[in-house]
Write a protein that holds these residues in place. Structure first.
Motif, PDB file in Angstrom:
ATOM      1  N   GLN A  82       0.851  -1.178   0.000  1.00 23.72           N
ATOM      2  CA  GLN A  82       0.000   0.000   0.000  1.00 23.72           C
ATOM      3  C   GLN A  82       0.895   1.238   0.000  1.00 23.72           C
ATOM      4  O   GLN A  82       1.949   1.244   0.637  1.00 23.72           O
ATOM      5  N   VAL A 112      -5.230   3.942 -10.318  1.00 26.45           N
ATOM      6  CA  VAL A 112      -6.461   4.010  -9.524  1.00 26.45           C
ATOM      7  C   VAL A 112      -7.274   5.229  -9.961  1.00 26.45           C
ATOM      8  O   VAL A 112      -6.733   6.219 -10.451  1.00 26.45           O
ATOM      9  N   THR A 186     -17.642   2.159   2.324  1.00 26.54           N
ATOM     10  CA  THR A 186     -17.417   1.580   1.000  1.00 26.54           C
ATOM     11  C   THR A 186     -18.537   1.952   0.047  1.00 26.54           C
ATOM     12  O   THR A 186     -18.299   2.312  -1.121  1.00 26.54           O
ATOM     13  N   LEU A 217     -10.520   1.115   4.407  1.00 30.94           N
ATOM     14  CA  LEU A 217      -9.558   1.466   3.355  1.00 30.94           C
ATOM     15  C   LEU A 217      -8.335   0.562   3.342  1.00 30.94           C
ATOM     16  O   LEU A 217      -7.382   0.810   2.592  1.00 30.94           O
ATOM     17  N   GLN A 220      -7.180  -0.447  -0.092  1.00 35.54           N
ATOM     18  CA  GLN A 220      -6.941   0.575  -1.110  1.00 35.54           C
ATOM     19  C   GLN A 220      -5.453   0.635  -1.445  1.00 35.54           C
ATOM     20  O   GLN A 220      -4.615   0.713  -0.542  1.00 35.54           O
ATOM     21  N   LEU A 223      -3.451   5.890  -0.652  1.00 36.26           N
ATOM     22  CA  LEU A 223      -4.141   6.792   0.271  1.00 36.26           C
ATOM     23  C   LEU A 223      -3.316   8.062   0.425  1.00 36.26           C
ATOM     24  O   LEU A 223      -2.136   8.097   0.067  1.00 36.26           O
TER      25      LEU A 223
END
Length: 422
Positions: A82, A112, A186, A217, A220, A223
């Protein structure tokens, strides 16, 4: 072994800030100074790597280039699961960027379509409600940040701050949804994506809100925000390291100095408080601008004379807003700032030669200057003095540093920091 989180921080105090929150929540964290070279190996047996840049106020194209180089290393060499783009909890950068432009570039490189921004740090009274940022209970543009000498903030609505910096659309994730938990978060993010919103400002009032966001998250790939959400992620994912927590040891022959370049509200209070207890010297801006080498020698001599004092001597460029404004009007904003930072740079080199091995530094720009002059490559993260301000150790030379963001810590921070090695 891959790392859990790879962090790209836009200044040095912000980097130690986020590293401390992850470390305090159980992760082993290493901080790398500047862009890692392509042949640099990833430190072993760590949960997170924080790369500290000095990219907050530089031209946006340079900030993007540096950030993308760090992203490549974190993805290819460190195999980070991440990526986290760390900026200040007061969201400050230039009006043209660099938060938005760097975020856009990282989104494109990561493939993304949406990124959540969570600048809040409730532990230090930075909260976001209806996408408006509050500092100590006051709107950002009424908190003292409107007088920041480099990046003054005149707007508290982060959607309005970010919108001119990005190519997409900005929206918000409101507190009521966050407090409903992961599924609601979400669902709302999906709805925002369908509306074409690809930059999302997350409301946050408490540490519990950070926990809810971390749970939602965790999957994800990218971030952005302050250090609070990263600390919550460290709580969510247990440490994967086998190494025991590292206790940093201070040099046997301790020689400490306090250098303050921040002009924030809190640093002004901290300097005023510390001046009641320790020897102090205020920089003469005119002599800084004149690049007087004899002046640097004079300051270094003065510091050396006070190294055996009970409290470390303070060299300060900290001024209240009215005096900063007068200095900038007289000498020019950039000229004065650059001259002061160059003075701190030359002074750091002098003090290192004279055996100073503990540096307590206030201000992101000044911290970056000091770290560069000390030729630091990596930092080990130690105990926190205050939320977001840990002791850090230069892994190569054994120097100890506390790099404090302007408004962090309480009034007694400088003295409190020295209790760790008294």
């Amino acid at each position: 072994m891959s790392i859990q989180l790879g962090v790209i921080a836009d200044d040095f105090t912000g980097a130690t800030d986020i590293a401390s929150f992850m470390s305090d929540n159980g992760w082993k964290v290493i901080q790398i100074i500047g862009e890692p070279s392509n042949d640099m190996a990833c430190p072993t047996d760590v949960d997170a790597v924080v790369i500290s840049l000095k990219s907050r106020s530089i031209p946006a194209e340079m900030a993007v280039k540096q950030s993308l180089a760090c992203l490549q290393w974190l993805k290819e060499t460190a195999q980070a699961r991440q990526i986290y783009f760390k900026y200040c909890s007061t969201f400050d950068s230039t009006p043209e960027g660099n938060i938005g432009q760097v975020s856009d570039a990282l989104m494109s490189a990561c493939g993304v379509q949406q990124i959540v921004h969570c600048p809040a740090l409730p532990q230090n009274l930075r909260t976001v409600i209806h996408a408006h940022l509050f500092v100590n209970g006051r709107l950002l543009n009424q908190s003292g940040m409107e007088n920041h000498p480099i990046n003054p903030m005149h707007e508290a609505d982060l959607c309005r701050v970010l919108a001119p910096q990005v190519t997409g659309h900005v929206g918000s994730l409101n507190l009521a949804v966050i407090q409903q938990g992961g599924p609601a978060i979400t669902q709302q993010l999906t709805a925002l994506a369908q509306q074409g919103v690809n930059h999302v400002i997350a409301d946050t009032l408490t540490a519990c809100d950070l926990d809810s966001l971390a749970h939602a998250l965790a999957g994800q790939p990218l971030l952005a925000g302050g250090s609070g959400l990263a600390g919550a992620l460290a709580k969510y994912f247990p440490s994967q390291t086998t190494a025991a927590a590292h206790t940093l040891t201070f040099p046997t022959q301790k020689k400490a100095v306090v250098l303050s370049g921040s002009c924030s509200v809190m640093t002004n209070r901290q300097v005023a408080h510390y001046r009641q207890h320790a020897a102090h010297l205020s920089l003469d801006v005119e002599r800084c601008i004149s690049a007087d080498s004899a002046y640097i020698q004079q300051i270094a001599d003065w510091v050396e004379q006070h190294l055996a004092d009970r409290f470390a001597p303070l060299v300060s460029a900290t001024q209240p807003p009215a005096e900063i404004s007068a200095i900038q009007q007289h000498y020019g904003e950039q000229r004065a700032s650059l001259a002061v930072e160059e003075t701190f740079a030359q002074l750091t080199r002098q003090l290192l030669v004279r055996g100073v091995n503990i540096f307590i530094v206030a201000g992101g720009e000044t911290s970056g200057t000091v770290v560069k002059q000390l030729d630091v490559k990596t930092l080990e993260i130690g105990k926190s003095i205050a939320p977001g301000v840990p002791w850090v150790r230069d892994a190569q030379h054994g120097l100890m540093m506390a790099l404090k963001s302007g408004n962090f810590g309480n009034e007694d921070f400088f003295r409190l920091a020295q209790e760790y090695f008294a």
